[in-house]
Design a protein around this motif. Sequence first.
Motif, mmCIF file in Angstrom:
data_model
loop_
_atom_site.group_PDB
_atom_site.id
_atom_site.type_symbol
_atom_site.label_atom_id
_atom_site.label_comp_id
_atom_site.label_asym_id
_atom_site.label_seq_id
_atom_site.Cartn_x
_atom_site.Cartn_y
_atom_site.Cartn_z
ATOM 1 N N GLN A 22 0.793 -1.219 0.000
ATOM 2 C CA GLN A 22 0.000 0.000 0.000
ATOM 3 C C GLN A 22 0.832 1.278 0.000
ATOM 4 O O GLN A 22 0.283 2.361 0.016
ATOM 5 N N MET A 23 2.158 1.172 0.009
ATOM 6 C CA MET A 23 3.023 2.341 0.068
ATOM 7 C C MET A 23 3.223 2.937 -1.323
ATOM 8 O O MET A 23 3.865 2.330 -2.186
ATOM 9 N N SER A 24 2.657 4.108 -1.560
ATOM 10 C CA SER A 24 2.818 4.784 -2.852
ATOM 11 C C SER A 24 4.089 5.622 -2.834
ATOM 12 O O SER A 24 4.395 6.279 -1.840
ATOM 13 N N LEU A 25 4.810 5.587 -3.945
ATOM 14 C CA LEU A 25 6.088 6.281 -4.022
ATOM 15 C C LEU A 25 6.331 6.709 -5.461
ATOM 16 O O LEU A 25 5.896 6.035 -6.400
ATOM 17 N N THR A 26 7.019 7.824 -5.620
ATOM 18 C CA THR A 26 7.449 8.292 -6.936
ATOM 19 C C THR A 26 8.951 8.511 -6.862
ATOM 20 O O THR A 26 9.437 9.130 -5.915
ATOM 21 N N VAL A 27 9.674 7.979 -7.847
ATOM 22 C CA VAL A 27 11.134 8.106 -7.862
ATOM 23 C C VAL A 27 11.601 8.629 -9.216
ATOM 24 O O VAL A 27 10.895 8.508 -10.218
ATOM 25 N N VAL A 28 12.796 9.195 -9.204
ATOM 26 C CA VAL A 28 13.485 9.552 -10.438
ATOM 27 C C VAL A 28 14.722 8.658 -10.487
ATOM 28 O O VAL A 28 15.527 8.642 -9.548
ATOM 29 N N ALA A 29 14.841 7.895 -11.567
ATOM 30 C CA ALA A 29 15.998 7.011 -11.749
ATOM 31 C C ALA A 29 16.479 7.159 -13.191
ATOM 32 O O ALA A 29 15.708 6.921 -14.128
ATOM 33 N N ALA A 32 14.203 9.048 -15.546
ATOM 34 C CA ALA A 32 12.818 8.597 -15.707
ATOM 35 C C ALA A 32 12.053 8.800 -14.401
ATOM 36 O O ALA A 32 12.574 8.512 -13.322
ATOM 37 N N VAL A 33 10.824 9.297 -14.506
ATOM 38 C CA VAL A 33 9.962 9.445 -13.340
ATOM 39 C C VAL A 33 9.037 8.236 -13.309
ATOM 40 O O VAL A 33 8.285 7.992 -14.263
ATOM 41 N N ILE A 34 9.119 7.477 -12.221
ATOM 42 C CA ILE A 34 8.321 6.264 -12.067
ATOM 43 C C ILE A 34 7.481 6.417 -10.818
ATOM 44 O O ILE A 34 7.995 6.752 -9.750
ATOM 45 N N THR A 35 6.181 6.176 -10.969
ATOM 46 C CA THR A 35 5.259 6.352 -9.857
ATOM 47 C C THR A 35 4.388 5.111 -9.718
ATOM 48 O O THR A 35 4.022 4.493 -10.718
ATOM 49 N N VAL A 87 1.664 -1.800 -10.240
ATOM 50 C CA VAL A 87 0.696 -0.771 -10.621
ATOM 51 C C VAL A 87 1.459 0.542 -10.833
ATOM 52 O O VAL A 87 1.052 1.600 -10.368
ATOM 53 N N ALA A 88 2.585 0.457 -11.514
ATOM 54 C CA ALA A 88 3.474 1.610 -11.681
ATOM 55 C C ALA A 88 3.469 2.095 -13.128
ATOM 56 O O ALA A 88 3.220 1.322 -14.048
ATOM 57 N N ARG A 89 3.752 3.375 -13.261
ATOM 58 C CA ARG A 89 3.820 3.971 -14.583
ATOM 59 C C ARG A 89 5.080 4.818 -14.695
ATOM 60 O O ARG A 89 5.489 5.445 -13.724
ATOM 61 N N ILE A 90 5.629 4.853 -15.898
ATOM 62 C CA ILE A 90 6.696 5.790 -16.220
ATOM 63 C C ILE A 90 5.985 7.020 -16.762
ATOM 64 O O ILE A 90 5.213 6.929 -17.712
ATOM 65 N N LEU A 91 6.208 8.166 -16.117
ATOM 66 C CA LEU A 91 5.542 9.389 -16.569
ATOM 67 C C LEU A 91 6.352 10.019 -17.692
ATOM 68 O O LEU A 91 7.536 10.300 -17.540
ATOM 69 N N SER A 112 17.713 9.081 -7.790
ATOM 70 C CA SER A 112 18.321 10.392 -7.546
ATOM 71 C C SER A 112 17.384 11.345 -6.819
ATOM 72 O O SER A 112 17.839 12.335 -6.247
ATOM 73 N N ALA A 113 16.083 11.061 -6.848
ATOM 74 C CA ALA A 113 15.098 11.879 -6.138
ATOM 75 C C ALA A 113 13.864 11.022 -5.911
ATOM 76 O O ALA A 113 13.601 10.084 -6.665
ATOM 77 N N TRP A 114 13.118 11.354 -4.864
ATOM 78 C CA TRP A 114 11.889 10.606 -4.602
ATOM 79 C C TRP A 114 10.948 11.429 -3.750
ATOM 80 O O TRP A 114 11.359 12.376 -3.106
ATOM 81 N N THR A 115 9.687 11.049 -3.784
ATOM 82 C CA THR A 115 8.672 11.689 -2.959
ATOM 83 C C THR A 115 7.611 10.650 -2.616
ATOM 84 O O THR A 115 7.412 9.683 -3.363
ATOM 85 N N MET A 116 6.951 10.888 -1.516
ATOM 86 C CA MET A 116 5.869 10.006 -1.106
ATOM 87 C C MET A 116 4.675 10.237 -2.023
ATOM 88 O O MET A 116 4.447 11.346 -2.474
ATOM 89 N N GLY A 117 3.936 9.203 -2.290
ATOM 90 C CA GLY A 117 2.710 9.320 -3.063
ATOM 91 C C GLY A 117 2.887 8.916 -4.512
ATOM 92 O O GLY A 117 3.988 8.805 -5.032
ATOM 93 N N ASP A 118 1.757 8.665 -5.120
ATOM 94 C CA ASP A 118 1.664 8.243 -6.517
ATOM 95 C C ASP A 118 1.244 9.465 -7.317
ATOM 96 O O ASP A 118 0.139 9.964 -7.147
ATOM 97 N N LEU A 119 2.134 9.992 -8.155
ATOM 98 C CA LEU A 119 1.810 11.180 -8.940
ATOM 99 C C LEU A 119 0.825 10.822 -10.041
ATOM 100 O O LEU A 119 0.979 9.825 -10.727
ATOM 101 N N SER A 120 -0.162 11.657 -10.195
ATOM 102 C CA SER A 120 -1.080 11.462 -11.299
ATOM 103 C C SER A 120 -0.653 12.376 -12.432
ATOM 104 O O SER A 120 0.190 13.251 -12.263
ATOM 105 N N TYR A 121 -1.225 12.186 -13.559
ATOM 106 C CA TYR A 121 -0.892 12.990 -14.728
ATOM 107 C C TYR A 121 -2.182 13.462 -15.361
ATOM 108 O O TYR A 121 -3.241 12.908 -15.144
ATOM 109 N N SER A 122 -2.082 14.511 -16.138
ATOM 110 C CA SER A 122 -3.276 15.101 -16.747
ATOM 111 C C SER A 122 -2.934 15.648 -18.118
ATOM 112 O O SER A 122 -1.814 16.094 -18.353
ATOM 113 N N ASP A 123 -3.911 15.640 -18.999
ATOM 114 C CA ASP A 123 -3.671 16.203 -20.327
ATOM 115 C C ASP A 123 -4.164 17.636 -20.418
ATOM 116 O O ASP A 123 -4.267 18.210 -21.484
#
Length: 124
Positions: A22-29, A32-35, A87-91, A112-123
Amino acid sequence: MSNADELLVDIAAMVESEQTNQMSLTVVAHGAVITGRLAPEAMWRQRVAEVLRDSDRLAPFAAPFLRASEGTGPQRAQPPSYLHFHVARILQGTVGIPETGGMYRIAIKDVSAWTMGDLSYSDQ
């Protein structure tokens, strides 16, 4: 990062020890931004193996994922060195790839960077 972020290692260890996904995370590796959500390695391996077994061409590749690797699970001797996302996506711009979410394994030392939560995206 040349050295793994100790806080991120602690978060990964908690996911492993509590066997929670249940731990949502977003990272930059590597740029690439993966959430998505973290999963314990054993759970992640099982799910990847299920997907591979369902494929006529890829079924033989399920076996390595089903083999328990040393040091996985709640009694792990070493701290985790990988994050296991499901249930991850590359943004990519306004799009998340794949739309339905995928299974990714990322070396903690490559984050190289990370934040708590699953980032959403929008058009919009």
